[in-house]
Design a protein around this motif. Structure first.
Motif, PDB file in Angstrom:
ATOM      1  N   UNK A 132      33.379  53.320  47.240  1.00  0.00           N
ATOM      2  CA  UNK A 132      33.541  54.769  47.343  1.00  0.00           C
ATOM      3  C   UNK A 132      34.659  55.089  48.345  1.00  0.00           C
ATOM      4  N   UNK A 133      34.852  56.351  48.644  1.00  0.00           N
ATOM      5  CA  UNK A 133      35.941  56.786  49.529  1.00  0.00           C
ATOM      6  C   UNK A 133      35.811  56.235  50.945  1.00  0.00           C
ATOM      7  N   UNK A 134      34.603  55.879  51.372  1.00  0.00           N
ATOM      8  CA  UNK A 134      34.413  55.323  52.717  1.00  0.00           C
ATOM      9  C   UNK A 134      34.560  53.802  52.741  1.00  0.00           C
ATOM     10  N   UNK A 135      34.772  53.195  51.565  1.00  0.00           N
ATOM     11  CA  UNK A 135      34.894  51.744  51.486  1.00  0.00           C
ATOM     12  C   UNK A 135      33.580  51.034  51.239  1.00  0.00           C
ATOM     13  N   UNK A 136      32.507  51.781  51.049  1.00  0.00           N
ATOM     14  CA  UNK A 136      31.195  51.188  50.786  1.00  0.00           C
ATOM     15  C   UNK A 136      31.153  50.637  49.363  1.00  0.00           C
ATOM     16  N   UNK A 137      30.837  49.348  49.205  1.00  0.00           N
ATOM     17  CA  UNK A 137      30.775  48.778  47.856  1.00  0.00           C
ATOM     18  C   UNK A 137      29.549  49.268  47.083  1.00  0.00           C
ATOM     19  N   UNK A 138      29.777  49.595  45.814  1.00  0.00           N
ATOM     20  CA  UNK A 138      28.699  50.038  44.928  1.00  0.00           C
ATOM     21  C   UNK A 138      28.415  49.012  43.835  1.00  0.00           C
ATOM     22  N   UNK A 139      29.410  48.195  43.502  1.00  0.00           N
ATOM     23  CA  UNK A 139      29.226  47.129  42.517  1.00  0.00           C
ATOM     24  C   UNK A 139      30.232  46.027  42.804  1.00  0.00           C
ATOM     25  N   UNK A 140      29.827  44.809  42.481  1.00  0.00           N
ATOM     26  CA  UNK A 140      30.722  43.652  42.626  1.00  0.00           C
ATOM     27  C   UNK A 140      30.759  42.942  41.281  1.00  0.00           C
ATOM     28  N   UNK A 141      31.981  42.763  40.754  1.00  0.00           N
ATOM     29  CA  UNK A 141      32.164  42.102  39.463  1.00  0.00           C
ATOM     30  C   UNK A 141      32.859  40.776  39.702  1.00  0.00           C
ATOM     31  N   UNK A 142      32.308  39.730  39.116  1.00  0.00           N
ATOM     32  CA  UNK A 142      32.947  38.412  39.164  1.00  0.00           C
ATOM     33  C   UNK A 142      33.369  38.041  37.760  1.00  0.00           C
ATOM     34  N   UNK A 143      34.604  37.594  37.639  1.00  0.00           N
ATOM     35  CA  UNK A 143      35.172  37.205  36.344  1.00  0.00           C
ATOM     36  C   UNK A 143      35.559  35.734  36.410  1.00  0.00           C
ATOM     37  N   UNK A 144      35.247  35.001  35.354  1.00  0.00           N
ATOM     38  CA  UNK A 144      35.665  33.617  35.213  1.00  0.00           C
ATOM     39  C   UNK A 144      36.686  33.595  34.081  1.00  0.00           C
ATOM     40  N   UNK A 145      37.894  33.150  34.396  1.00  0.00           N
ATOM     41  CA  UNK A 145      38.960  33.124  33.399  1.00  0.00           C
ATOM     42  C   UNK A 145      39.373  31.689  33.100  1.00  0.00           C
ATOM     43  N   UNK A 146      39.659  31.464  31.856  1.00  0.00           N
ATOM     44  CA  UNK A 146      40.103  30.176  31.329  1.00  0.00           C
ATOM     45  C   UNK A 146      41.623  30.250  31.198  1.00  0.00           C
ATOM     46  N   UNK A 147      42.316  29.212  31.702  1.00  0.00           N
ATOM     47  CA  UNK A 147      43.777  29.176  31.615  1.00  0.00           C
ATOM     48  C   UNK A 147      44.203  27.794  31.152  1.00  0.00           C
ATOM     49  N   UNK A 148      45.154  27.751  30.224  1.00  0.00           N
ATOM     50  CA  UNK A 148      45.762  26.475  29.812  1.00  0.00           C
ATOM     51  C   UNK A 148      47.208  26.727  29.428  1.00  0.00           C
ATOM     52  N   UNK A 149      47.960  25.652  29.382  1.00  0.00           N
ATOM     53  CA  UNK A 149      49.343  25.764  28.912  1.00  0.00           C
ATOM     54  C   UNK A 149      49.315  25.948  27.408  1.00  0.00           C
ATOM     55  N   UNK A 150      50.222  26.752  26.912  1.00  0.00           N
ATOM     56  CA  UNK A 150      50.324  26.978  25.469  1.00  0.00           C
ATOM     57  C   UNK A 150      50.949  25.730  24.848  1.00  0.00           C
ATOM     58  N   UNK A 151      50.313  25.260  23.785  1.00  0.00           N
ATOM     59  CA  UNK A 151      50.840  24.082  23.095  1.00  0.00           C
ATOM     60  C   UNK A 151      51.938  24.522  22.143  1.00  0.00           C
ATOM     61  N   UNK A 152      53.003  23.734  22.077  1.00  0.00           N
ATOM     62  CA  UNK A 152      54.088  24.121  21.168  1.00  0.00           C
ATOM     63  C   UNK A 152      53.593  24.119  19.727  1.00  0.00           C
ATOM     64  N   UNK A 153      54.020  25.096  18.986  1.00  0.00           N
ATOM     65  CA  UNK A 153      53.618  25.179  17.579  1.00  0.00           C
ATOM     66  C   UNK A 153      54.427  24.193  16.757  1.00  0.00           C
TER      67      UNK A 153
END
Length: 163
Positions: A132-153
């Motif tokens: 909120x405007x005072x900096x008080x947290x109301x929710x915490x979201x954690x994201x797990x992302x998958x990353x890899x190099x793109x294989x040539x087509x």
């Protein structure tokens, strides 16, 4: 870092994209290098739940695509980035406008690139709080992302060529 004309236009496009516009959130800032994004989620008729606070689905949907887009923009077309998992922890009811600030450090990008020199893929975890405007947290979201190099087509054969 200030917004560029391009990121300003991309920020405005978020408001027109139906899937994101439906969250009720507004992107307020995108750094020219996509290393920082800020958004606001107001309490309003589109985000209000039955008990008069911000709907949890709106909280999650507002932050859902941001880290993935930041990684895509910073790693470039040689990398594939996908959401793999997510969780949200509700800390307090949202009774007013909530804000989130996403940052991505160069060291994190370097760590991803270094890991992908020896690994096929990596999973990276990111967290963001809606405050909120005072900096008080109301929710915490954690994201797990998958990353890899793109294989040539592989080149597809020219089917028009006759034998």
């Amino acid at each position: 870092m200030p917004e560029s004309l391009r990121t300003r236009l991309e920020r405005l496009a978020f408001g027109l994209f139906p899937a994101y516009a439906g969250t009720g959130a507004r992107i307020r800032y995108i750094a020219a290098d996509w290393r920082e994004v800020r958004l606001e989620l107001p309490l309003g008729w589109r985000t209000r739940n039955y008990v008069g606070t911000i709907f949890g689905g709106s909280m999650y949907a507002a932050v859902d695509p941001i880290y993935m887009l930041m990684l895509i923009r910073n790693l470039g077309p040689d990398y594939v980035v996908w959401d793999k998992a997510a969780s949200i922890r509700f800390l307090k009811p949202g009774r007013g406008t909530l804000a989130a600030r996403f940052t991505l450090e160069e060291a994190e990008l370097d760590a991803i690139r270094a890991a992908l020199r020896t690994e096929r893929s990596v999973d990276r975890s990111y967290a963001v709080e809606l405050t909120d405007a005072t900096g008080t947290p109301h929710a915490r979201v954690e994201k797990l992302l998958y990353v890899r190099r793109r294989e040539p087509r592989a080149r597809s054969p020219d089917l028009r060529a006759s034998p």
